[in-house]
Every structure is written in structure tokens, then in C-alpha cells.
Enzyme design. Structure first.
Site, PDB file in Angstrom:
ATOM      1  N   ASP A  68      39.269 -34.053   1.938  1.00 28.96           N
ATOM      2  CA  ASP A  68      37.925 -33.836   2.470  1.00 28.96           C
ATOM      3  C   ASP A  68      36.979 -34.838   1.831  1.00 28.96           C
ATOM      4  O   ASP A  68      37.202 -35.294   0.700  1.00 28.96           O
ATOM      5  CB  ASP A  68      37.444 -32.408   2.185  1.00 28.96           C
ATOM      6  CG  ASP A  68      36.236 -32.029   3.025  1.00 28.96           C
ATOM      7  OD1 ASP A  68      36.414 -31.360   4.069  1.00 28.96           O
ATOM      8  OD2 ASP A  68      35.095 -32.401   2.659  1.00 28.96           O
ATOM      9  N   ARG A  79      31.218 -18.757   5.353  1.00 30.04           N
ATOM     10  CA  ARG A  79      32.500 -18.761   6.068  1.00 30.04           C
ATOM     11  C   ARG A  79      33.592 -19.571   5.366  1.00 30.04           C
ATOM     12  O   ARG A  79      34.741 -19.534   5.813  1.00 30.04           O
ATOM     13  CB  ARG A  79      32.299 -19.312   7.484  1.00 30.04           C
ATOM     14  CG  ARG A  79      31.874 -20.771   7.501  1.00 30.04           C
ATOM     15  CD  ARG A  79      31.236 -21.209   8.793  1.00 30.04           C
ATOM     16  NE  ARG A  79      30.835 -22.612   8.732  1.00 30.04           N
ATOM     17  CZ  ARG A  79      29.736 -23.046   8.110  1.00 30.04           C
ATOM     18  NH1 ARG A  79      28.947 -22.201   7.493  1.00 30.04           N
ATOM     19  NH2 ARG A  79      29.451 -24.328   8.106  1.00 30.04           N
ATOM     20  N   PHE A 140      36.081 -34.270  16.947  1.00 31.23           N
ATOM     21  CA  PHE A 140      37.221 -34.809  17.672  1.00 31.23           C
ATOM     22  C   PHE A 140      37.548 -36.245  17.285  1.00 31.23           C
ATOM     23  O   PHE A 140      38.662 -36.714  17.528  1.00 31.23           O
ATOM     24  CB  PHE A 140      37.000 -34.684  19.181  1.00 31.23           C
ATOM     25  CG  PHE A 140      37.438 -33.343  19.710  1.00 31.23           C
ATOM     26  CD1 PHE A 140      38.778 -33.076  19.927  1.00 31.23           C
ATOM     27  CD2 PHE A 140      36.517 -32.347  19.945  1.00 31.23           C
ATOM     28  CE1 PHE A 140      39.191 -31.850  20.378  1.00 31.23           C
ATOM     29  CE2 PHE A 140      36.920 -31.105  20.399  1.00 31.23           C
ATOM     30  CZ  PHE A 140      38.259 -30.858  20.618  1.00 31.23           C
ATOM     31  N   CYS A 194      29.016 -26.220  14.890  1.00 32.32           N
ATOM     32  CA  CYS A 194      28.630 -25.092  14.051  1.00 32.32           C
ATOM     33  C   CYS A 194      27.195 -25.238  13.562  1.00 32.32           C
ATOM     34  O   CYS A 194      26.512 -24.241  13.314  1.00 32.32           O
ATOM     35  CB  CYS A 194      29.581 -24.969  12.861  1.00 32.32           C
ATOM     36  SG  CYS A 194      31.285 -24.598  13.329  1.00 32.32           S
TER      37      CYS A 194
END
Length: 349
Positions: A68, A79, A140, A194
């Protein structure tokens, strides 16, 4: 940057740890041994990625590599299950915070944490030595990069996505199934992310669970049980459908023409992070964080520094984040021209 933690569990401890999983007949003792010998990668350690890593590590997959580019913020805590308030307060890179938590969950699993932005130039290295890749990304651009890289080298790819109350998931296996581009050739979320329309954590958990179970099926060798469709569901409206994934699309650049377009793209030096009001700028040499913290301090309303990054508040709405590897985030604007002007002012052209 990479951290590695070696296995330390004994056979008796492992048998006790995985006893309920071993009693599940499709896995059993033989399947558990296979899991211990396998390596998986998770690209993206946000909501999906943290849930996926939790499943893989608790299941006893022998080696889990997490990748990441971002750091923990308070808005993640609703979340992203591996992070807490202290991680956000310290602005820790997600892979660093996740690795620490995963080590405490299961010390017999080797966890490799790589703090980097996946792109055409490093994706082959990031996937090297893995048996399977799990999609924990939120865009994407990176999903197609994973899809193309996996189909070029013949590595299975488990796709997942979640936004609002909707989610999608499928497993793509080169030589056996069509790829992501076959099913969603011009994929995007219609501008919804999001950050623009929100997301509820139950859909994240559900999608990650669908991804994780397909990964387990593949890793233990139960090909008959694998899902043969792309699953789409909305848990708020209680709707769902499945799209058959049996045929390659004629003209698919990966499956048909073997072109892998995402691997041919030039590395983007200025990248808008969709929905995040942030622009990433690359191309600078690695930063000496100690020197740059001194340089930025006089111009900053507040400054936060750790071993991985500097976060400087420039105004009420704008901040600049310098990563040790040379990446810069300009936050508080989605205008590349404005972001470049801020970059040039504080970093230099």
C-alpha cells in the site's frame, strides 16, 4: 521498504489454532498443510485489504505480502479493521500498522509489508514469488494493472470492489477463465467512490469474505468448488445477480491479443486520487525527512513527522505529505494545476 517476520509456531500449537478449520472437510489436515506452504499478495490495505489480510493470516496462509502507498487517517477507522486511533494520530503507513497487528494475530505467518505505489515499473517485483493476488484496491487503474500483470505471468487474481452498499467479486485464473477486462472492458464506478457516496462496512466484510473463500478454495486445490461467475450484490436493497464468466471476450487485449495495456502505460507523474481531493506527484528523489521537516516547518501551520513521512498543514484546507521514497501528496484540492503550483512553491520544480 519491506519488513519480514519469520514463522515461529510449533506443530502442536498450529493444530490447536486451526482445529476448527481442519475439521471442515473440504480443507482438512491436508489442506491446512497446503495453506502453510502458500504465498499470497494483497495490493491495497484499505477496507477490503485489511479484511482480506485478517482472513489470510488467521487461516494460516504461510506468507502474506501486503502492499500500500497510503497512511492511516481517522476517516479510515470506520471500516478498516486493522487500524486504531493511535495509528491515525501517528499517521503511520497502512502497511506498517497492519503488519504490527497481523504479527500479533498470528506469529506463525510470515508477513511482508511493502510501502510503495504499485505501477507498471514495479508490479512484476511486487508479485514475484506469489501463488495468488487479492485485490484490495479502490480504483480500476490499479485493478487493470493487477489483471494484466497476473494474466501475463499466469497468476490467479481475485477481484473485489465495494462502494455504498454495493459490491462485486470474482476469481480470475489465467488459462481457465476470462479476465476482468473480458467482463468489464471499460470499467469504472460511474464517478462513485467511497469518498463521494460513502460506504458501509458490512458490504466490505461481505465482499472480502467472498474473495477470501475463493482464495482458500484455490490454495487448497478445490477447483470444482470455485465460483464460475462475477457476483454483484446490493445489501441495502437486497438485490443481487451473477454474470457468467465462462467465455473470453473476442478482442480482449489480454486474453485474445496478449497485449496487457496497463503494463505499457508510462508511469504517471501527476495522478488524481479519485474522490479523495488529493493529487499524487512523483519523480522527486527520495526525501531526507529530517532535513525537509526543518525546511517546511516555518511555512506550516502544524507539522507531523515520523520515520516514513512528513505531513505539513499549509492552510485550513490544504496540506502536503512527503514520503521518504520521493512521492508527494497535495491534499485539499482536486485540481492538478493548483497541486503542481503548491508542489513547486514548497518542493521546487
Amino acid at each position: 521498504m519491506q519488513h519480514t517476520h519469520a514463522s515461529s509456531g510449533t506443530p502442536s500449537e498450529d493444530n490447536e489454532r486451526y482445529s476448527r478449520q481442519i475439521r471442515f472437510a473440504p480443507i482438512g489436515a491436508c489442506g491446512q498443510e497446503k495453506l502453510a506452504q502458500r504465498s499470497v499478495g494483497i495490493v491495497g490495505m484499505g477496507a477490503l485489504g485489511t479484511a482480506l489480510a485478517n482472513h489470510m493470516v488467521r487461516s494460516g496462509v504461510g506468507r502474506v505480502r501486503i502492499v500500500d502507498r497510503d497512511y492511516v487517517e481517522r476517516s479510515n477507522l470506520q471500516r478498516q479493521m486493522l487500524y486504531d486511533e493511535e495509528d491515525a494520530e501517528q499517521s503511520l503507513p497502512k502497511v506498517v500498522a497492519a503488519e504490527r497487528r497481523l504479527r500479533r494475530i498470528n506469529s506463525s505467518v510470515t508477513v511482508e509489508a511493502i510501502f510503495a505505489d504499485a505501477g507498471p515499473g514495479n508490479i512484476a517485483e511486487l508479485l514475484e514469488g506469489l501463488d495468488l493476488v487479492l485485490d484490495g484496491t479502490d480504483n480500476f487503474r490499479t485493478r487493470f494493472l493487477l489483471n494484466d500483470a497476473c494474466y501475463k505471468i499466469g497468476m490467479p487474481f481475485v477481484y473485489g470492489g465495494a462502494v455504498g452498499s454495493r459490491g462485486m467479486s470474482a476469481i480470475f485464473v489465467p488459462g481457465e477463465t476470462p479476465c476482468l477486462r473480458c467482463l468489464i472492458p471499460e470499467a469504472d464506478s460511474g464517478g462513485e467512490t467511497c469518498d463521494t457516496v460513502g460506504v458501509i462496512s458490512p458490504i466490505v466484510d461481505i465482499v472480502a469474505s467472498y474473495q477470501a473463500v475463493e482464495a482458500l478454495k484455490f490454495l487448497v486445490g478445490d477447483a470444482q468448488a470455485r465460483r464460475k461467475t462475477l457476483l454483484s450484490l446490493d445489501i441495502w436493497t437486497n438485490r443481487g445477480h451473477e454474470l457468467p464468466a465462462a467465455r473470453q471476450r473476442s478482442g480482449c487485449p489480454c486474453c485474445d491479443r496478449r497485449e496487457y495495456p496497463a503494463l505499457q502505460l508510462a508511469e504517471e507523474t501527476t495522478l488524481s486520487l479519485c474522490g479523495r481531493d488529493s493529487i499524487q506527484i512523483t519523480g522527486h528523489a527520495p526525501f531526507d525527512l529530517e532535513r525537509w521537516s526543518r525546511q517546511l516547518e516555518p511555512a506550516s501551520r502544524s507539522l507531523k513527522v515520523n520515520a516514513y513521512l512528513i505531513r505539513a498543514e499549509l492552510s485550513e484546507n490544504e496540506r502536503i505529505v512527503l514520503f521518504a521514497d520521493g512521492r508527494v501528496l497535495v491534499q485539499g484540492t482536486d485540481d492538478p494545476v493548483r497541486a503542481r503550483a503548491i508542489y513547486d512553491r514548497y518542493i521546487g520544480s
